[in-house]
Design a protein around this motif. Sequence first.
Motif, PDB file in Angstrom:
ATOM      1  N   PHE A 326       0.835  -1.212   0.000  1.00 23.70           N
ATOM      2  CA  PHE A 326       0.000   0.000   0.000  1.00 23.70           C
ATOM      3  C   PHE A 326       0.872   1.267   0.000  1.00 23.70           C
ATOM      4  N   LEU A 327       1.954   1.243   0.808  1.00 24.81           N
ATOM      5  CA  LEU A 327       2.859   2.389   0.840  1.00 24.81           C
ATOM      6  C   LEU A 327       3.539   2.601  -0.506  1.00 24.81           C
ATOM      7  N   ALA A 328       3.947   1.479  -1.113  1.00 28.93           N
ATOM      8  CA  ALA A 328       4.610   1.582  -2.420  1.00 28.93           C
ATOM      9  C   ALA A 328       3.646   2.119  -3.462  1.00 28.93           C
ATOM     10  N   TRP A 329       2.390   1.695  -3.395  1.00 29.16           N
ATOM     11  CA  TRP A 329       1.373   2.164  -4.348  1.00 29.16           C
ATOM     12  C   TRP A 329       1.150   3.678  -4.213  1.00 29.16           C
ATOM     13  N   GLN A 330       1.117   4.136  -2.955  1.00 24.31           N
ATOM     14  CA  GLN A 330       0.982   5.584  -2.745  1.00 24.31           C
ATOM     15  C   GLN A 330       2.202   6.334  -3.277  1.00 24.31           C
ATOM     16  N   ASP A 331       3.385   5.779  -3.009  1.00 24.97           N
ATOM     17  CA  ASP A 331       4.616   6.452  -3.410  1.00 24.97           C
ATOM     18  C   ASP A 331       4.741   6.523  -4.925  1.00 24.97           C
ATOM     19  N   ALA A 332       4.088   5.558  -5.614  1.00 26.05           N
ATOM     20  CA  ALA A 332       4.172   5.530  -7.087  1.00 26.05           C
ATOM     21  C   ALA A 332       3.027   6.297  -7.723  1.00 26.05           C
ATOM     22  N   GLY A 333       2.393   7.148  -6.989  1.00 25.32           N
ATOM     23  CA  GLY A 333       1.309   7.940  -7.552  1.00 25.32           C
ATOM     24  C   GLY A 333       0.053   7.138  -7.795  1.00 25.32           C
ATOM     25  N   LEU A 334      -0.208   6.173  -6.939  1.00 23.75           N
ATOM     26  CA  LEU A 334      -1.402   5.326  -7.041  1.00 23.75           C
ATOM     27  C   LEU A 334      -1.453   4.568  -8.365  1.00 23.75           C
ATOM     28  N   GLY A 342      12.709  -1.358  -7.395  1.00 26.51           N
ATOM     29  CA  GLY A 342      13.095  -0.973  -6.041  1.00 26.51           C
ATOM     30  C   GLY A 342      11.947  -1.106  -5.055  1.00 26.51           C
ATOM     31  N   ARG A 343      10.777  -0.600  -5.476  1.00 22.36           N
ATOM     32  CA  ARG A 343       9.636  -0.677  -4.550  1.00 22.36           C
ATOM     33  C   ARG A 343       9.189  -2.126  -4.366  1.00 22.36           C
ATOM     34  N   TRP A 344       9.191  -2.909  -5.445  1.00 21.06           N
ATOM     35  CA  TRP A 344       8.823  -4.324  -5.299  1.00 21.06           C
ATOM     36  C   TRP A 344       9.803  -5.058  -4.380  1.00 21.06           C
ATOM     37  N   ALA A 345      11.070  -4.742  -4.478  1.00 25.09           N
ATOM     38  CA  ALA A 345      12.059  -5.346  -3.564  1.00 25.09           C
ATOM     39  C   ALA A 345      11.756  -4.940  -2.127  1.00 25.09           C
ATOM     40  N   GLY A 346      11.299  -3.683  -1.948  1.00 22.32           N
ATOM     41  CA  GLY A 346      10.937  -3.251  -0.604  1.00 22.32           C
ATOM     42  C   GLY A 346       9.741  -4.007  -0.055  1.00 22.32           C
ATOM     43  N   VAL A 347       8.751  -4.275  -0.922  1.00 18.88           N
ATOM     44  CA  VAL A 347       7.573  -5.042  -0.481  1.00 18.88           C
ATOM     45  C   VAL A 347       7.997  -6.432  -0.014  1.00 18.88           C
ATOM     46  N   LEU A 348       8.834  -7.126  -0.818  1.00 20.34           N
ATOM     47  CA  LEU A 348       9.304  -8.460  -0.445  1.00 20.34           C
ATOM     48  C   LEU A 348      10.158  -8.413   0.818  1.00 20.34           C
ATOM     49  N   LEU A 417      15.379  -5.107   8.459  1.00 20.12           N
ATOM     50  CA  LEU A 417      14.794  -5.305   7.128  1.00 20.12           C
ATOM     51  C   LEU A 417      13.549  -4.454   6.938  1.00 20.12           C
ATOM     52  N   LEU A 418      12.747  -4.324   7.986  1.00 22.68           N
ATOM     53  CA  LEU A 418      11.553  -3.480   7.883  1.00 22.68           C
ATOM     54  C   LEU A 418      11.941  -2.016   7.651  1.00 22.68           C
ATOM     55  N   GLY A 419      13.011  -1.561   8.343  1.00 22.40           N
ATOM     56  CA  GLY A 419      13.477  -0.186   8.129  1.00 22.40           C
ATOM     57  C   GLY A 419      13.938   0.038   6.705  1.00 22.40           C
ATOM     58  N   VAL A 422      10.956   0.212   4.346  1.00 19.82           N
ATOM     59  CA  VAL A 422      10.285   1.511   4.359  1.00 19.82           C
ATOM     60  C   VAL A 422      11.013   2.492   3.430  1.00 19.82           C
ATOM     61  N   TRP A 423      12.326   2.485   3.486  1.00 17.10           N
ATOM     62  CA  TRP A 423      13.121   3.392   2.642  1.00 17.10           C
ATOM     63  C   TRP A 423      12.904   3.087   1.161  1.00 17.10           C
ATOM     64  N   LEU A 424      12.796   1.781   0.817  1.00 18.58           N
ATOM     65  CA  LEU A 424      12.654   1.397  -0.585  1.00 18.58           C
ATOM     66  C   LEU A 424      11.255   1.712  -1.126  1.00 18.58           C
ATOM     67  N   VAL A 425      10.219   1.399  -0.357  1.00 19.49           N
ATOM     68  CA  VAL A 425       8.871   1.565  -0.901  1.00 19.49           C
ATOM     69  C   VAL A 425       8.366   2.997  -0.788  1.00 19.49           C
ATOM     70  N   PHE A 426       8.908   3.760   0.131  1.00 16.56           N
ATOM     71  CA  PHE A 426       8.431   5.131   0.361  1.00 16.56           C
ATOM     72  C   PHE A 426       9.533   6.139   0.042  1.00 16.56           C
ATOM     73  N   GLY A 427      10.426   5.749  -0.880  1.00 12.45           N
ATOM     74  CA  GLY A 427      11.611   6.541  -1.169  1.00 12.45           C
ATOM     75  C   GLY A 427      11.309   7.965  -1.639  1.00 12.45           C
ATOM     76  N   MET A 428      10.384   8.094  -2.580  1.00  8.57           N
ATOM     77  CA  MET A 428      10.097   9.426  -3.111  1.00  8.57           C
ATOM     78  C   MET A 428       9.488  10.325  -2.041  1.00  8.57           C
ATOM     79  N   ALA A 429       8.579   9.757  -1.242  1.00 12.37           N
ATOM     80  CA  ALA A 429       7.961  10.566  -0.191  1.00 12.37           C
ATOM     81  C   ALA A 429       8.994  10.996   0.835  1.00 12.37           C
ATOM     82  N   ILE A 430       9.949  10.119   1.140  1.00 14.86           N
ATOM     83  CA  ILE A 430      10.995  10.470   2.109  1.00 14.86           C
ATOM     84  C   ILE A 430      11.893  11.561   1.549  1.00 14.86           C
ATOM     85  N   GLN A 431      12.246  11.445   0.264  1.00 18.72           N
ATOM     86  CA  GLN A 431      13.089  12.471  -0.354  1.00 18.72           C
ATOM     87  C   GLN A 431      12.396  13.830  -0.344  1.00 18.72           C
TER      88      GLN A 431
END
Length: 453
Positions: A326-334, A342-348, A417-419, A422-431
Amino acid sequence: MNEAQALFHEGVMVLRERKDVAEGRRLLIEALRADPNNDMAWVWLARTTRQPEKRLECLDRALRLNPTNQHAIDMKAAIQPIPATTGADNQTTHHQPTASGKTLAHKLTAAEERQIAVLLKKADHYVDTGDTESAIEQWVSVLHIQVDHEEAMRQAVSQLARLKYLDDARELVWRALDAGTTHPSIYLTAIDIARRDGTPGEVDDLRERLAQLPDIDEQTIVNIANQFMAEDQVMRAQEMLEAALDNHPNSQLILTKIGDIYRDLDDEHTASRYYDQAARIGAGTKAGREADKKLAEFAPLLTDRERGSLVLAWREAAGFGLIFLFLAWQDAGLDLLRLGPGRWAGVLMGLFGGYLLVTATSSPQQQPLARWLGGHVPDHTAPARERTTNRVIEDITEIPIIPRAARFILGAVGAVLLGLAVWLVFGMAIQLLLNPITPTSIPTFNDPLFYGF
């Protein structure tokens, strides 16, 4: 027709038509007192007793009077050994019936098998000619060789009962029991006889012996338990079923029935353990589904089935995976198509990190993982109970748990790994959070663009 002949014919008619053995015997004895030289009267008198010695005595008297009396010859041959020639050495051998005889568990010799075949064939002949007494003689002779021969026992007992020779039928059945037969039908016949005789204690003992037979089917065992319970012998039914588990350790039917007994005794903790054991054997059978359904009727109970389940642990971890997706989907503009590697690797990574965290905290007894990591079974304590109702909600465990140090390491790795996830799937929002971009123009209420024009 003189008096002796009249008494003889009347005695034969009583035996044939009325099946009254006692009256027929009395008339035959009166006939022999009047005429002791009537060889057929001695033959018929032999049929009124089941004691081989007395029967032989009557037949010998008949043969002394008439050596060619075929009825007397056949009856005596059925009682005494029948010569048989072996195929190996052409030596003539004899089978001497013993007091106990063999059971179905013992292999018969070739001579014994031939002798039984001859006797059964003779019995069939006598049945076809309506001579039931002679047929019984053949079946009884078979049972002198093999005490629990199924066909001979069934035919002999049914005909003896029809002719009111009830004591003789009982003697045949109990002779097989004393010889150690394991044939269920003989025990069932013995139970019927004991019930007819009005000996409930003997009936109960026979039921328990029947339930312990190695070849008895589980449905019969449950039926016996139901009979005990219908007679208010619940504890006896329980003990009998638990003893039957020695021969049927994986019987879902028996395990469920034991669970039913404990449930009726308001011991839900023990009942749920038996239901759980039955359900774990397999939920694909009717008995397994019934056990699983009954288990669900109780308050939620944590057992080793849940504690040791890898599936349940991954099901918990799947929640972490959904959150990161869900976080990755939001970060990718829905837009799922823009998630990128990168985001898929974060989900896994979030899914696997969540599994490690679940393993370290709520599911540290997964099998075989806990055993591979050197886990040990915790010391037994009392089962956990609900405070208000005192119902058991957590069963005593009998499976190993991951050592505390290993759980700490798994939890730490999972958190890291959870940390990273978060960085991988929510990268754009964090930047954007770390490096916010100031917009060049901000529309006001007076600006037509504010209203979308």
